[in-house]
Structures are given as structure tokens and as C-alpha cells.
Scaffold this motif. Structure first.
Motif, PDB file in Angstrom:
ATOM      1  N   ASP A  45      -0.729   0.409  -4.093  1.00 32.65           N
ATOM      2  CA  ASP A  45       0.393  -0.521  -4.058  1.00 32.65           C
ATOM      3  C   ASP A  45       1.716   0.179  -4.369  1.00 32.65           C
ATOM      4  O   ASP A  45       1.859   0.796  -5.412  1.00 32.65           O
ATOM      5  CB  ASP A  45       0.134  -1.641  -5.079  1.00 32.65           C
ATOM      6  CG  ASP A  45       1.335  -2.555  -5.252  1.00 32.65           C
ATOM      7  OD1 ASP A  45       1.949  -2.922  -4.237  1.00 32.65           O
ATOM      8  OD2 ASP A  45       1.656  -2.886  -6.405  1.00 32.65           O
ATOM      9  N   SER A  72       4.596  -1.603  -4.415  1.00 29.95           N
ATOM     10  CA  SER A  72       5.526  -2.623  -4.906  1.00 29.95           C
ATOM     11  C   SER A  72       5.521  -2.761  -6.418  1.00 29.95           C
ATOM     12  O   SER A  72       6.481  -3.262  -7.005  1.00 29.95           O
ATOM     13  CB  SER A  72       5.184  -3.992  -4.298  1.00 29.95           C
ATOM     14  OG  SER A  72       3.977  -4.497  -4.856  1.00 29.95           O
ATOM     15  N   VAL A 123       8.844  -7.447  -0.572  1.00 27.06           N
ATOM     16  CA  VAL A 123       8.540  -6.015  -0.655  1.00 27.06           C
ATOM     17  C   VAL A 123       9.438  -5.297   0.343  1.00 27.06           C
ATOM     18  O   VAL A 123       9.589  -5.731   1.481  1.00 27.06           O
ATOM     19  CB  VAL A 123       7.043  -5.762  -0.343  1.00 27.06           C
ATOM     20  CG1 VAL A 123       6.719  -4.283  -0.397  1.00 27.06           C
ATOM     21  CG2 VAL A 123       6.159  -6.547  -1.312  1.00 27.06           C
ATOM     22  N   THR A 124      10.040  -4.203  -0.096  1.00 24.04           N
ATOM     23  CA  THR A 124      10.996  -3.477   0.749  1.00 24.04           C
ATOM     24  C   THR A 124      10.303  -2.452   1.652  1.00 24.04           C
ATOM     25  O   THR A 124       9.147  -2.081   1.428  1.00 24.04           O
ATOM     26  CB  THR A 124      12.017  -2.734  -0.121  1.00 24.04           C
ATOM     27  OG1 THR A 124      11.335  -1.676  -0.832  1.00 24.04           O
ATOM     28  CG2 THR A 124      12.721  -3.661  -1.101  1.00 24.04           C
ATOM     29  N   SER A 179       3.584   2.809  -0.384  1.00 24.23           N
ATOM     30  CA  SER A 179       2.164   2.439  -0.262  1.00 24.23           C
ATOM     31  C   SER A 179       1.420   3.418   0.641  1.00 24.23           C
ATOM     32  O   SER A 179       0.298   3.837   0.338  1.00 24.23           O
ATOM     33  CB  SER A 179       2.012   1.013   0.279  1.00 24.23           C
ATOM     34  OG  SER A 179       2.437   0.073  -0.672  1.00 24.23           O
ATOM     35  N   GLN A 196       9.194   0.460  -0.412  1.00 26.48           N
ATOM     36  CA  GLN A 196       7.956   0.203  -1.149  1.00 26.48           C
ATOM     37  C   GLN A 196       6.740   0.276  -0.232  1.00 26.48           C
ATOM     38  O   GLN A 196       5.679   0.759  -0.644  1.00 26.48           O
ATOM     39  CB  GLN A 196       8.028  -1.165  -1.843  1.00 26.48           C
ATOM     40  CG  GLN A 196       9.005  -1.181  -3.000  1.00 26.48           C
ATOM     41  CD  GLN A 196       9.242  -2.576  -3.536  1.00 26.48           C
ATOM     42  OE1 GLN A 196       9.350  -3.549  -2.771  1.00 26.48           O
ATOM     43  NE2 GLN A 196       9.331  -2.697  -4.855  1.00 26.48           N
TER      44      GLN A 196
END
Length: 154
Positions: free
Chosen positions: A34, A36, A136-137, A144, A140
Motif C-alpha cells: 500500500d 497510501s 489516493v494520489t 504502491s 501514492q
């Protein structure tokens, strides 16, 4: 790449698709990949093996007032090439956003991985007012992919 209702990122990872798919289908490893910072852990979830499964995750984020749980409804599954799910707050139906991982072998030792975050099907006005999409950008999501690359190399 981003449009008004989805963000798509891609990366070639130096690992065969089955190794990458093995990580993606184990919710217990989702915190590790993840980007984020929202995923805390899975909630006693087995490996994902097909469409229709639901896996629960323990999450945290200011957007939900701290700790919360999600139920993720698997909407796409094609072994070693596709995994997708729609996320919902635990105990509710998915309001329309979806995560999709697509894997395409690039030779025997590398895989092109595409991660799509799509909120195009979110139509509920209350959800759209509460959730500041995108939550979530793109950075980000790219994190991931980098985390996934690290996870399969370790």
C-alpha cells in the motif's frame, strides 16, 4: 495517467507474473504494498481465488475519522493477469470505486503491471460530498507499484 474519474499507473517489475499475482492475492500482504498509508492489516482473510469473494481490511485515515474496516468485493479475477475489487465501508454495498491490477508478462522474468484506481461509477451524491476523490494520489499509486516490486524481490 489521470482523467476526471480514474488514475492509471504502470511499471515493469523484474519478476514473473505468477510471483506478483501471489503477492496481490494475499490480503495479508496488502499493507506491505500500500502506497497510501491507509491499510493497517487484513482481517483474517484467506487468499483471493475468484470473483465474488469478499475480503476485509483494517484501515486508518482522517477521511473516515481514524480506524475503520472495509469489505472488498472481488469483481475481476484471471489467474496471473487480473485482480480487481470494489471497496466499501464494512457492512455496506460498494458505492462504486474499484481497484484493478493488470499483469502482462514481458518475457519470462519481467511483468508489466498496471494499477487502475477508478471512481467513475460513484454516483451517490452523499458519497461524492463526503469522499474527496481521488482519495489516493497518482504518486501514492506509483509508490504502491514500487512497494510491489520490493515485495516480490525480497
Amino acid at each position: 495517467m489521470a482523467n476526471d474519474n480514474r488514475i492509471i499507473v504502470s511499471r515493469t517489475i523484474d519478476a514473473p507474473a505468477p510471483e506478483i499475482f501471489d503477492v496481490l492475492t494475499l490480503p495479508s500482504r496488502h499493507r506491505e504494498i500500500d502506497g497510501s498509508g491507509f491499510v493497517v492489516s487484513d482481517d483474517r482473510t484467506d487468499r483471493i481465488t475468484g470473483v465474488g469473494q469478499v475480503f476485509r481490511m483494517n484501515m486508518t485515515g482522517d477521511h473516515m475519522g481514524g480506524d475503520y474496516q472495509t469489505e472488498n468485493h472481488v469483481t475481476g479475477y484471471d489467474k496471473n493477469s487480473l485482480l480487481a475489487w470494489r471497496t466499501a465501508p464494512a457492512g455496506t454495498e460498494p458505492p462504486g470505486w474499484e481497484w484493478m491490477w493488470e499483469l502482462k508478462a514481458d518475457g519470462s522474468d519481467a511483468t508489466d503491471v498496471t494499477l487502475t484506481y477508478d471512481w467513475d461509477k460513484v454516483t451517490d451524491k452523499a458519497t461524492l460530498e463526503k469522499v474527496p476523490f481521488p482519495l489516493v494520489t497518482q504518486d501514492q499509486l506509483e509508490d504502491s507499484l514500487a512497494n510491489l516490486a520490493s515485495a516480490v524481490s525480497s
